[in-house]
Scaffold this active site. Structure first.
Site, PDB file in Angstrom:
ATOM      1  N   GLU A 283      43.865  31.740  30.693  1.00 20.74           N
ATOM      2  CA  GLU A 283      44.366  30.719  31.618  1.00 20.74           C
ATOM      3  C   GLU A 283      43.264  29.667  31.810  1.00 20.74           C
ATOM      4  OE1 GLU A 283      46.438  32.230  35.223  1.00 20.74           O
ATOM      5  OE2 GLU A 283      45.869  34.195  34.442  1.00 20.74           O
ATOM      6  N   ARG A 503      39.682  47.031  30.928  1.00 15.13           N
ATOM      7  CA  ARG A 503      38.892  45.821  31.157  1.00 15.13           C
ATOM      8  C   ARG A 503      37.408  46.144  31.003  1.00 15.13           C
ATOM      9  NH1 ARG A 503      40.573  42.441  36.428  1.00 15.13           N
ATOM     10  NH2 ARG A 503      38.888  41.235  35.534  1.00 15.13           N
ATOM     11  N   LYS A 513      38.072  35.943  38.735  1.00  8.74           N
ATOM     12  CA  LYS A 513      37.958  34.481  38.707  1.00  8.74           C
ATOM     13  C   LYS A 513      38.035  33.895  40.111  1.00  8.74           C
ATOM     14  CE  LYS A 513      39.326  32.829  34.150  1.00  8.74           C
ATOM     15  NZ  LYS A 513      40.312  32.029  33.394  1.00  8.74           N
TER      16      LYS A 513
END
Length: 798
Positions: A283, A503, A513
């Site tokens: 993103e 992850r 983020k």
């Protein structure tokens, strides 16, 4: 560091290409003088200057970069084994490295070496097939009973125990083929979940069969997924119709089984030609961090291994959070990490197709326009209650959705929701939002749209449109798998193979983020590329190389097990590379003046100092000149007024060796008026070098009489947070390490550093590895500490 000439470069490049290195690897190697020298020596030692098979060349490259330095005397022996194909796999080579690392320079028994490395052990495909068949025969009853619930890892372990040098890819392929041959297609019963109570009852009351006992007791502990190298075991594109992708149980008791039909797959293969296609879909709402390095390694790595292609796709469905700055950064950092996208695309490229498919979804009765507020939607989903507008007529939803598209409905007054299963146990089947209204221009699509698709709606559809063969994502998206395949099934679209992995979580930092953005926008750090951050831009600015990051990611493996990786594991890989690539130099952080009284003032000697610890005397490029005069500077911490047995620094009446120069002996200490602050040391040097002190100090001298050494700024970076996992803390900001950045504005450096450029990396002797920062000016260089020379973290933990 002095590089090779253009003429030499072309000759060396040709040599490296002859052994099968690809063009990019060969050119990157030439940029590194240390590895170039090692690889050139290895090629000559192996007598393959006229070229060799690529397989052999790749093994030689590994020898040049990883061979244990304590056993160089045995390297020619290993090279003979490689060239003669007695050692021909990476597994054998790693075994050889371990053997020689423990042997060192001592003699060894050839038989022991060959046994340790599997020399002479030929494992053919026929041998593997025979062993796989034997394992299946021994466990046939259990496999027939458990069918596709059989633990394939146990079968793999049985084969590996008997054939430790077998190719794991061939083993896995044969096991899968044998399973299909024995059991045929998966049935609905194969994927039906057994009731938990019944399972418990069976475990207590049902006696084990002999076959079950044998299978359970003989099998070793299931191998970790890193050992099985899961990427290698993913099915090829042409088999993406044999396996069921997922089962979606509905609250009414029905089960949706999602898989491609042969016809759908044939159409897909006609477009792709059977190539593997993956995608890296960030993103553009912030800078990429080290977790994205793992995602790139997985997505680009699978495509590279299978000879396929990887898209860089911007998942740009939220115009309010996205910026052109982030888009440009992502493209640039992907290339810096060493990956080359097949194509660069945007989810917004497909806004028209996504809109048309949303209309089709409504027509098929699988979507509706809803007028609930966000709070109402949240409440109804939590209570598993249907929206009052869920069963409105299809024609009505079509008209309202068109009104949404044309800007006739206010923002927040309507959404398009998928009609899934509000009573489902999976929260991600509770009528997810497909479209929302946002009167916000889009950084890529402009102001053409005022409705934007959600991630849950767009992601899977664009995967299908781009004919992605393997859709790989992190485990937090596993519960969205049902929604992913439900939507593709509802629209009759091609379904990619999906696999989730854990992850990358690194200690003493935050990876969210949202938290990173908070630190940046509230000035806790100096922008997204602050060297304290685990953003890739921050790591690069700190002096970390992309190759060491990739080595770190490869070293921790790709699994489905969540864990917190200690920061010192990353630092290990950074040191491993910089130790080989960063030239040595001398810098004094906190200078203490030393006047050498028995050396004439104004005398300047230019001494040879080593750029590399193993520099050869006949290699001029491995040395640099350092001035030595009667005024030198040492670290304040390298002097004490009171000596002790375990102290190797300078003290009154004591001698030390100035590295690359002469022994000096402290003869006098000049104190300030407070009788405590040390202003200056006076010493005598031994020009004959007969004195043999134990302590060796780094130093910097006045380059000419009365002229101070080169002044530089040094920034010492440390862990950003004190706790290993600050994200778990409620008040995570209070855990920020106040000493994560310490600035030393007036350090002294030896003169040759004056020509250093932004990004250049060095080892400051006895201090650590440092890189030139972008804040440097023509008047003053700024250096960032990349990592210390040794692990500074306390032991314990993961």
């Amino acid at each position: 560091m002095v590089g090779v000439s253009k003429g030499d470069k072309s000759e060396i490049l040709e040599l490296f290409l002859k052994i099968g290195l690809d063009d990019r690897t060969a050119k990157n190697t030439i940029a590194n003088n240390k590895v170039t020298a090692n690889l050139t020596a290895v090629i000559h030692e192996a007598a393959v200057t006229d070229g060799c098979e690529r397989r052999i060349g790749n093994l030689l490259y590994t020898v040049a970069t990883k061979y244990p330095t304590n056993a160089l005397v045995h390297r020619p022996t290993l090279l003979r084994y490689i060239v003669s194909s007695k050692i021909k796999t990476p597994a054998q080579l790693e075994a050889a490295f371990s053997f020689f690392a423990s042997t060192g320079s001592e003699n060894f028994e050839v038989d022991e070496f060959e046994e340790a490395c599997g020399v002479g052990v030929e494992v053919s495909s026929e041998d593997i097939e025979l062993t796989v068949n034997e394992v299946f025969e021994e466990n046939k009853n259990t496999i027939l009973e458990l069918r596709y619930r059989t633990n394939v890892g146990d079968l793999f372990a049985h084969v590996r125990k008997r054939l430790p040098w077998a190719d794991p890819k061939i083993v896995k392929q044969l096991i899968d083929a044998r399973m299909y041959e024995l059991l045929g297609e998966r049935t609905a019963a194969d994927i039906e979940k057994l009731p938990k109570k019944k399972e418990k009852k069976e475990k207590k009351e049902k006696p084990e069969k002999d076959e079950d006992k044998k299978f359970a007791n003989d099998a070793p502990v299931q191998l970790p997924e890193e050992d099985l190298f899961p990427i290698s075991n993913f099915p090829p594109p042409e088999e993406n119709y044999k396996q069921v992708h997922t089962e979606i149980p509905f609250s009414d008791g029905s089960v949706l089984i999602c898989c491609n039909t042969k016809e759908v797959l044939d159409k897909h293969l006609e477009v792709t030609g059977g190539n593997v296609l993956t995608r890296f879909p960030p993103e553009p709402n912030g800078y990429l961090h080290i977790g994205h390095a793992k995602a790139m390694f997985v997505d680009f790595g699978l495509a590279k291994e299978r000879g396929g292609y990887c898209y860089l796709r911007y998942d740009d469905t939220n115009p309010e959070a996205e910026k052109k700055e982030y888009i440009d950064h992502i493209e640039e950092i992907v290339q810096w990490m060493g990956w080359e996208p097949f194509k660069i695309t945007y989810t917004s490229d497909y806004f028209q197709e996504l809109y048309e498919l949303a209309v089709e979804l409504i027509r098929r009765g699988h979507a509706y326009v809803d007028h609930q507020t966000p709070d109402e939607i949240k409440e109804y989903r939590e209570k598993k209650m249907n929206s009052p507008w869920r069963d409105r007529p299809i024609a009505e939803s079509l008209k309202l959705f068109e009104d949404m598209r044309n800007g006739r409905i206010e923002e927040g007054k309507a959404t398009l929701r998928m009609k899934q299963d509000m009573q489902n146990d999976n929260f991600n089947m509770h009528d997810l939002i497909a479209y929302r209204i946002k009167f916000t221009p889009h950084p890529h699509a402009g102001d053409k749209w005022c409705i934007y698709p959600s991630y849950d709606y767009a992601h899977c559809i664009v995967d299908s449109i781009e004919n992605i063969t393997h859709s790989l994502c992190t485990l937090e998206f596993e519960t969205r798998r049902a929604s992913y395949f439900w939507l593709l099934h509802a629209l009759g679209l091609y379904q990619p193979y999906v696999w989730e992995y854990s992850r990358l979580n690194v200690s003493n930092t935050v990876m969210s983020k949202r938290k990173l953005n908070f630190l940046v926008t509230n000035k806790y750090v100096d922008g997204w590329d602050d060297p304290c951050l685990m953003t890739l831009a921050g790591l690069r600015r700190r002096g970390v190389t992309s190759t060491s990051i990739n080595a770190f990611v490869q070293g921790i493996g790709i699994s489905r097990s969540d864990s917190l990786i200690r920061l010192d594991r990353l630092e290990y890989h950074i040191r491993e590379e910089l130790n080989k690539t960063a030239p040595r130099t001398m810098v004094v952080l906190n200078p203490l003046k030393v006047v050498i009284t028995n050396m004439e003032s104004g005398t300047i000697m230019h001494l040879d100092a080593k750029r590399w610890p193993d520099a050869q005397a006949d290699d001029a490029s491995a040395f640099y000149k350092v001035p030595f005069s009667n005024v030198v500077y040492i670290e304040h911490s390298d002097f004490r007024m009171k000596d002790s047995k375990d102290y190797y620094g300078l003290a009154p009446g004591k001698s030390v060796l100035l590295r690359y120069a002469f022994p000096i002996k402290c003869t006098e200490v000049i104190l300030s008026d407070d009788k405590e602050t040390i202003l200056q040391i006076r010493a005598e040097y031994d020009p004959s070098k007969k004195t043999k002190p134990k302590g060796v100090l780094h130093w910097v001298a006045e380059p000419s009489p009365g002229v101070n050494p080169l002044r530089v700024e040094v920034r010492l970076f440390d862990k950003l947070f004190n706790s290993e996992n600050p994200a778990e803390l409620d008040d995570w900001l209070s855990d920020l390490n106040p000493d994560s950045k310490v600035v030393i504005p007036e350090a002294y450096a030896e003169p040759s550093l004056h020509s250093a450029a932004v990004g250049d990396r060095f080892q400051f002797e006895r201090l650590g590895y440092f890189a030139v920062d972008k804040d440097s000016t023509a008047e003053k260089l700024v250096f960032n500490r990349t990592v210390t020379l040794k692990d500074s973290f306390p032991k314990g933990g993961k």
